[in-house]
Design a protein around this motif. Structure first.
Motif, short mmCIF file in Angstrom:
data_model
loop_
_atom_site.label_atom_id
_atom_site.label_comp_id
_atom_site.label_asym_id
_atom_site.label_seq_id
_atom_site.Cartn_x
_atom_site.Cartn_y
_atom_site.Cartn_z
N MET B 102 -1.27 -7.78 -7.68
CA MET B 102 -0.24 -7.65 -6.66
C MET B 102 0.35 -8.99 -6.25
N VAL B 103 -0.11 -10.08 -6.89
CA VAL B 103 0.42 -11.39 -6.55
C VAL B 103 1.45 -11.78 -7.60
N ARG B 144 -7.96 -6.22 -1.34
CA ARG B 144 -6.67 -6.00 -1.97
C ARG B 144 -5.68 -5.39 -0.97
N GLU B 148 -2.15 -7.43 1.03
CA GLU B 148 -0.76 -7.07 0.76
C GLU B 148 0.16 -7.37 1.94
#
Lengths: 575, 229, 284
Positions: B102-103, B144, B148
């Motif tokens: 997600m990065v 995680r 976000e």
């Protein structure tokens, strides 16, 4: 009746259609016999063989060899059915060997049959000394006494009607009901004590026999057998005909073969893209009308049938008492361990359930409650420990064997057979303990009933609507129907997984009454997984608390409520 | 603007309504804890909020916009992160790939604070996530989800299998985020953890709300009554 | 080395790499989407016909590549949307529906080009000498191109961010959706890529085999066997499966002849389907 009418119609037909079509139809009747078998596998038992041509072709070759060896001998009329039987036995063998393996009856089974038929094609085209190689066997003499195409036509028509009569009898018999049940929920059928692999293999064998019969008649009718009869293209066409005609009904595959097959022979040359149109139509049928062409007529024919059948009196027949059973002894699980993918679901679980009365299993998520049921009924293998009823060890037995010992089970989500009628759903439960294998060929077994069902129907009148499909029932009614099915088995040990999930408060209290009543009437052991403590308080003689795959506490409801360890599990600890 | 609110939602599987007419909302910087025994419909409620199941009635609003029949992947764009109860991580990927996913540039610098808090994650970076213990997976999923930086975070039983010290650190983390204005909906079985973070409680039984209110109004005893057997 | 042996080794290598190319497309749609596409071979067939069309038009052979990608990709896109998507998670119906599709595509080709065998002239005609053996240049180039494409795909899948996302979506689609990944679009893209790979393979083999509507059948069956032997969804599986099936086929062909080779492959595949349906690397 319907078969007699069909026979007369087919026998009279040549006068109407002329010689050319008489000749053509004679061939397509044989193909239709194969298609009926394919419909039996696909539309009834729910698995799809992709190489039916193999069984047709093998018998065709056998028949050709026999005919050439003994031209003119009437003995051939005895040998041809045997040639068909060879195909049937081969199918049985393949079914028995394949269905019990991991691949089961899903796409892998289909691919195996496809590969086998391609293998047969290779053999047929290369084994020159026996099959005549690529050119095949030509100059096959006709059957003695059958000397023109008209006689061949009549023979094919009689054979087709014979196959239809046999199939329609099987569809009406309990065996057919079981096939349809297996197609809908194989696991549930096993939990009623039937070995689904055997029943599917039987269906495959019957379809192989039908194909074989057609093949045996094909050789003398056509006078030529070439590798094309076992080939892929023929299998593919059979599939299209069956699907387009309607796989779910007896007459669907016949209609498909005669309409699509024989018309293709005609239209291929007259209508451009005819085959493209048919292929497109086939896909449309697969996507949108699983009923096929015959589905257009079923609303009318079903109504007619109901009209005629309701006129007849359908008396109920008392089901015989349970045949084999175990004594009413305690069920004990001893240091059982169950793990999947490295995680222990049950951790040395040791618990004993009394031989009578109602025991409730409670515990947080992941405690191993349903897994314990799966362990008992043989669906989850134990890597260590044992499950016993009295002294009888039932650890890691196949589910259908455990069920036969007198275990009844109701699954968490209601899993009645939705496309079967309420009456058939209940009848399956009755057959599970009262029917011998050959009994399953007697259609009258579908009228079985028992005092237990009678008493349940008095409490729940919807159970009397025998003709209604189970899919028409509400969620609550399905829960009750499944409970009724579990009780109709008259189990010595009854396992109920959240029997009242999704029921209203009123429905729940009635269901509790029924369970209590049944436990007393049957004098059996009832084990219930339940979250609803109000219900547990009402029904449980004894409560077992599971946690992390082991027994945490056991006792009366009051004992459990006073146990601090139990309360800690529910509130969450700080360690 | 209210990060998440739901108004008389009902829904479930097949013909069965597991959740019946539930309403609630969570303001920015607050935590709503949904508690109840197992099987009462808590996870189902979250699936209705996230769009995994269709609402048979009622309306879910995320970030001030009606979610209607939006798919889960679209709802994320409205400002919501979700850490599911089951299968919380990508088992086939390594721990670091799970985090890098997600990065944008794939670097793990942004996770420094989490690694300091849960050193076990940093130790396991090269390991396949499927080989982690249940509690470690939950930590990974939690990390995680919070990293976000969405205005709303939905956690389904984040402490299942997690050791108490780490549970306390999770609570610290959540409380820190609350101060920054993040809204949380947390389904929780562990009452001690819930007490560390909750501003409001929604207690469920049989798919319905049996008790709703702030933690000032609802005491431990009220909840325990509905949780225990 | 004996030139004959070199030629045989190159033949085996050629058989294995072209089969891997075709099996790869099937493996992608099966491993990632769980879709058993029985019409995969017909995409190969379409690719081959694209080469035929280009050849007949007298255009350079290379133009067949974009044409095949366009045709197979376009048809793949339509098929995914109209046929595959409504049937996801219904493997049985997908099997039958793609079977129907294969029938449709074959009949369409039949209607357009007839049932006869067509030949495409070989580009890069002539031979090259390798270790003392003369070998057709085109085949050598094909071996290299296949290895390059397959290698590039694996490298991309294993190391790129897009590959990472795909692996995440395949392994846990529900979680991937929570992270905002477009799972449906991925499914479409995957199917189209699988179709394009098949089309590309079709173009490549077109000059070497008779081009006819039933061309895809043998390839799809062999590719299925590759997947069955190798197990589904793993890179290693495709390689191992191709090695076993392609190797067996080529070696048996060289030693005994093509009929015996075909026969052996069928028997091995049936045994695997029956006894080890999850492939070489499954346990139990």
């Amino acid at each position: 009746m319907a078969n007699l009418a069909t026979l007369i119609a087919l026998l009279v037909l040549p006068f109407a259609v002329g010689d050319y079509w008489t000749y053509q139809l004679g061939l397509y009747y044989l193909y239709a016999m194969v298609a009926v078998g394919l419909g039996l596998c696909w539309g009834q038992a729910g698995f799809l063989p992709l190489g039916q041509a193999m069984f047709f072709g093998i018998s065709a070759y056998l028949s050709a060899i026999l005919l050439k060896a003994m031209p003119g001998s009437y003995l051939i009329y005895l040998l041809l059915p045997l040639a068909a039987l060879v195909s049937g036995m081969l199918a049985l063998l393949i079914g028995l060997m394949v269905f019990r393996r991991d691949g089961g009856s899903g796409p892998f089974f289909s691919l195996i049959t496809l590969a086998l038929s391609m293998l047969t094609f290779q053999i047929a085209s290369n084994w020159n000394s026996v099959t005549g190689g690529f050119n095949g066997l030509a100059g096959i003499p006709g059957l003695p006494g059958i000397d023109d195409f008209r006689a061949n036509y009549h023979l094919a028509a009689v054979a087709l009607v014979l196959v239809l009569a046999l199939a329609s009898w099987l569809y009406r018999a309990p065996l057919g009901v079981l096939w349809r049940a297996i197609a809908q929920n194989e696991r549930r059928v096993a939990l009623f004590g039937f070995n689904p692999h055997h029943y599917k293999a039987l269906a495959f064998a019957v379809s192989g026999f039908f194909a074989g019969l057609a093949g045996a008649l094909y050789a003398p009718q056509q006078g030529l057998v070439s590798p094309q009869v076992v080939g892929f293209a023929f299998s593919a066409e059979l599939l299209v005909w069956t699907a387009v005609g309607g796989r779910g009904r007896l007459y669907g595959p016949v209609l498909g073969t005669l309409l699509v097959g024989s018309m293709t022979a005609e239209m291929r040359d007259n209508i451009p893209y005819w085959e493209v149109i048919m292929a497109g139509f086939f896909m449309l049928v697969v996507l949108a009308f699983p009923q096929g062409v015959v589905g257009l007529f079923t609303p009318v024919t079903d109504r007619l049938r109901r009209y005629f059948e309701s006129a007849r009196l359908r008396a109920r027949i008392e089901a015989p008492a349970r045949r084999e059973t175990i004594a009413q002894e305690p069920l004990t699980i001893e240091a059982a361990r169950v793990s999947t993918s490295g995680i222990n679901i049950l951790n040395d679980l040791t618990v004993a359930f009394p031989p009578k009365g109602v025991a409730c299993i409670i515990g947080p998520n992941g405690a191993g409650k349903t897994s314990t049921f799966n362990l008992i009924t043989g669906e989850l293998p134990a890597s260590a420990g044992s499950v016993k009823v009295g002294a009888l060890d039932i650890t890691n037995q196949a589910p259908y064997r455990v069920a036969r010992l007198g275990f009844g089970r109701k699954l968490q989500a209601p899993s009645v057979f939705p496309d079967l009628s309420i009456g058939d759903n209940l009848a399956i439960a009755l057959w599970s303990n009262g029917a011998r294998p050959l009994d399953l060929l007697r259609p009258s077994l579908r009228r079985w009933s028992s005092p237990i069902i009678g008493e349940l129907a008095a409490r729940y009148p919807f159970l009397c609507r025998e003709e209604a499909a189970a899919s028409d029932l509400s969620h609550g009614e399905r829960q009750i129907l499944e409970l009724a099915m579990a009780l109709a088995v008259q189990p010595r040990i009854l396992l109920l997984d959240e029997p009242c999930a999704g029921l209203s408060a009123d429905e729940t209290s009635r269901a509790v009454d029924v369970i209590r009543w049944a436990a007393e009437r049957l004098g059996n052991a009832v084990i219930i997984i339940e979250h609803d403590m109000a219900l547990v308080r009402k029904i449980a003689d004894r409560v077992m608390v599971f946690h992390n795959g082991a027994l945490l506490a056991e006792g009366s409801v009051a004992d459990i409520q006073a146990d601090p360890a139990v309360q800690a599990v529910y509130v969450g600890g700080q360690k | 603007m209210i990060p998440i609110s739901f108004n008389t939602v009902s829904g479930g599987y097949g013909s069965l309504n597991v959740v019946q007419d539930l309403s609630g909302e969570v303001e920015a910087g607050k935590v709503l804890c949904v508690v109840g025994r197992n099987g009462v419909g808590k996870s189902t409620l979250l699936k209705l909020l996230l769009g995994y199941l269709p609402c048979r009635s009622g309306e879910v609003t995320i970030g001030g916009r009606k979610a209607g029949s939006m798919a889960p992947e679209a709802r994320r764009g409205l400002g919501i992160s979700y850490c599911p109860q089951e299968r919380p991580v990508f088992d086939d990927l390594s721990v670091s790939d799970n985090l890098a996913l997600m990065v944008k540039d794939g670097r793990l610098d942004g996770y420094r604070r989490f690694f300091d808090l849960f050193p076990v994650l940093e130790k396991r970076l090269a390991q396949r996530a499927g080989t982690l213990s249940g509690g470690e997976k939950k930590l990974l999923s939690f990390t995680r989800g919070l990293a976000e930086h969405q205005p709303a975070v939905v956690l389904d039983e984040p402490t299942e299998g997690v050791q108490w010290e780490n549970i306390q650190r999770m609570a610290e983390m959540i409380n820190g985020r609350k101060a920054g204005g993040t809204a949380f909906i947390v389904v929780e079985q562990n009452l001690s953890f819930a007490e560390l973070i909750a501003d409001h409680y929604l207690v469920m039984d049989h798919g319905r709300c049996v008790l709703i209110g702030s933690c000032a109004e609802i005491g431990r005893a009220d909840i325990v009554k509905h949780l225990t057997v | 080395m004996d030139p004959l042996i070199v030629t045989q080794i190159l033949n085996i290598l050629f058989g294995v790499t072209t089969l891997a190319m075709i099996a790869l497309g099937l493996a992608i749609t099966f491993g990632m989407l769980g879709v058993l596409n029985l019409a995969h071979g017909e995409f190969v067939m379409m690719g081959a016909f694209c080469a035929l069309v280009v050849d007949r038009a007298g255009a350079p052979f290379v133009l067949a590549v974009p044409l095949a990608l366009l045709v197979c990709g376009g048809v793949g896109l339509m098929v995914e949307m109209l046929l595959i998507r409504p049937l996801y998670r219904r493997p049985f119906d997908t099997l039958v529906a793609t079977w129907g599709l294969s029938l449709l595509l074959r009949k369409l080709a039949e209607a357009g080009f007839g049932l006869g065998f067509n030949s495409v002239s070989v580009p890069l005609a002539g031979t090259a000498t390798l270790f003392g053996a003369d070998y057709p240049t085109y085949r050598l180039v094909l071996i290299v191109v296949c290895v390059a494409i397959i290698g590039a795909l694996f490298a991309w899948y294993g190391t790129s961010r897009a590959g990472l996302k795909i692996r995440a979506m395949v392994g846990n689609p529900d979680l991937a959706r929570a992270l905002g990944m477009p799972v449906k679009r991925l499914a479409t893209t995957t199917f189209v890529i699988g179709s394009c790979l098949a089309g590309l393979a079709g173009v490549m083999v077109a000059p070497l085999v008779p081009v006819h509507p039933y061309l895809g059948l043998d390839y799809v069956i062999k590719s299925f066997f590759v997947l069955v032997v190798g197990g589904l969804g793993s890179v290693l599986g495709v390689v191992a499966g191709t090695g076993v099936i392609g190797g067996l086929d080529s070696v048996m062909s060289a030693v005994f002849g093509s009929t015996q080779a075909y026969f052996t492959v069928l028997v091995v595949a049936i045994l695997f389907l029956w006894l080890k349906p999850r492939g070489l690397f499954s346990h139990g």
